[in-house]
Write an enzyme that holds these catalytic residues in place. Sequence first.
Site, PDB file in Angstrom:
ATOM      1  N   ARG A 222     -91.749  57.232 -41.734  1.00  0.00           N
ATOM      2  CA  ARG A 222     -92.417  56.247 -40.892  1.00  0.00           C
ATOM      3  C   ARG A 222     -92.555  56.815 -39.482  1.00  0.00           C
ATOM      4  NH1 ARG A 222     -88.369  53.583 -43.838  1.00  0.00           N
ATOM      5  NH2 ARG A 222     -89.152  52.035 -45.345  1.00  0.00           N
ATOM      6  N   LYS A 246     -85.111  51.670 -42.126  1.00  0.00           N
ATOM      7  CA  LYS A 246     -84.922  50.241 -41.917  1.00  0.00           C
ATOM      8  C   LYS A 246     -83.476  49.845 -42.234  1.00  0.00           C
ATOM      9  CE  LYS A 246     -89.678  48.754 -42.784  1.00  0.00           C
ATOM     10  NZ  LYS A 246     -90.562  47.894 -43.601  1.00  0.00           N
ATOM     11  N   HIS A 316     -99.067  55.463 -40.920  1.00  0.00           N
ATOM     12  CA  HIS A 316     -98.681  54.858 -42.190  1.00  0.00           C
ATOM     13  C   HIS A 316     -99.641  55.288 -43.295  1.00  0.00           C
ATOM     14  CE1 HIS A 316     -95.625  52.199 -43.711  1.00  0.00           C
ATOM     15  NE2 HIS A 316     -96.511  51.603 -44.508  1.00  0.00           N
ATOM     16  N   ARG A 319     -98.387  58.482 -44.475  1.00  0.00           N
ATOM     17  CA  ARG A 319     -97.238  58.219 -45.359  1.00  0.00           C
ATOM     18  C   ARG A 319     -97.733  57.851 -46.760  1.00  0.00           C
ATOM     19  NH1 ARG A 319     -91.806  56.277 -45.420  1.00  0.00           N
ATOM     20  NH2 ARG A 319     -91.508  54.246 -46.426  1.00  0.00           N
ATOM     21  N   HIS A 342     -87.512  53.552 -49.581  1.00  0.00           N
ATOM     22  CA  HIS A 342     -87.747  52.196 -50.050  1.00  0.00           C
ATOM     23  C   HIS A 342     -86.480  51.637 -50.689  1.00  0.00           C
ATOM     24  CE1 HIS A 342     -92.381  52.868 -50.454  1.00  0.00           C
ATOM     25  NE2 HIS A 342     -92.029  52.466 -49.255  1.00  0.00           N
ATOM     26  N   TYR A 351     -98.100  53.006 -55.207  1.00  0.00           N
ATOM     27  CA  TYR A 351     -98.756  54.310 -55.197  1.00  0.00           C
ATOM     28  C   TYR A 351     -99.190  54.745 -56.586  1.00  0.00           C
ATOM     29  CZ  TYR A 351     -96.707  54.264 -50.583  1.00  0.00           C
ATOM     30  OH  TYR A 351     -96.363  53.900 -49.319  1.00  0.00           O
TER      31      TYR A 351
END
Length: 370
Positions: A222, A246, A316, A319, A342, A351
Amino acid sequence: MGGTEDRNTRGTRAVHAALPEPLRDAVDEFARYLASVRNRSAHTVRAYVADLVSLLDHAHRMGCAEVAELSLDTVRSWLAKQRTMGAARTSLARRAAAARTFSAWAHRGGLLPTDVAATLASPRPQRTLPTVLRADQAALLVEAPTRGATISARPAADAHPADAQPAGTNPADAQPADAHPGADAGSAMEMADGAEAGDRVAEAVLLRDRALLELLYGTGVRVSEACGIDLADVDHGRRVVRVWGKGGRERSVPYGLPAQRALDEWLRRGRSVLAVPDSRDALLLGARGGRLNPTTARRIVAAYAQAAGLPRISPHGLRHSAATHLLEGGADLRAVQELLGHSSLASTQVYTHVSVDRLRTAYRQAHPRA
């Protein structure tokens, strides 16, 4: 955009101040819980607090003076009102999540007799396929700084003081009116030194831009993670970079030879030119020497994409492109999940839809019986 965020923040504070004291205290305690216990980012805390203030303001208008009086019907009527006001499905889903998180927290803390929002359903957001570049387009983008692509309007936040000069002035006219004639030679030397310094800064910025683009596409991190990397986070021998994702989760992500070469050039010839005492250990620097800002990084990516004649793309989007190209190259879905950081495999599975969509397009174009 920044102005809108400021207005939204001021509006939230005003509504927060108008709430009864028990509701205000609950908002403040919930914000501390999100930041210190759940380790949520400042952006997430602001979003959840704004949602909670909106919910409790709605509840207060319906006669609720304490958290204990909050009910599922009140939460549902708040969401219904948001929907009639035009809130997007993704926004409604986030607000429902904020209500559930607050309800569970308040119940555990004794503020609510029951977890009233435990059964609250979230609107299913419309999932759109992410924008991705082809592999050749991604290569063109990351190589743009060394291919002579120029950014016509570099953001002011990334402008270097050495580049600043009043519009419409000629450097030769910069000499004060009362300057001594004998100072001409010295002034010329100073201007030459200034031009040389400006060239060094411009070269350093190009090296920084190349390192940024290679890092974003080569690792799929990110943009906030890329900007947060310190010098000690890069393992040059193993070609692995440590990032903090995150929720403060740490992970190590490999990068390839092109990114290694770009980072080596940036560290060898570029970083020292931009570095100042405030740079500390930041890997990527802005033109004034501070840590590169994610907003500036987004503008850099968009500007190079435009200069290279590519579709509009963001960090993004790079990414997304990295993840899609990994899967198309045969990478395991679990491995891609780990690389991207993730927490849920469902986030990574989008994806596979992109890859299948490309496969279907290729099939229709190439197969005689398609």
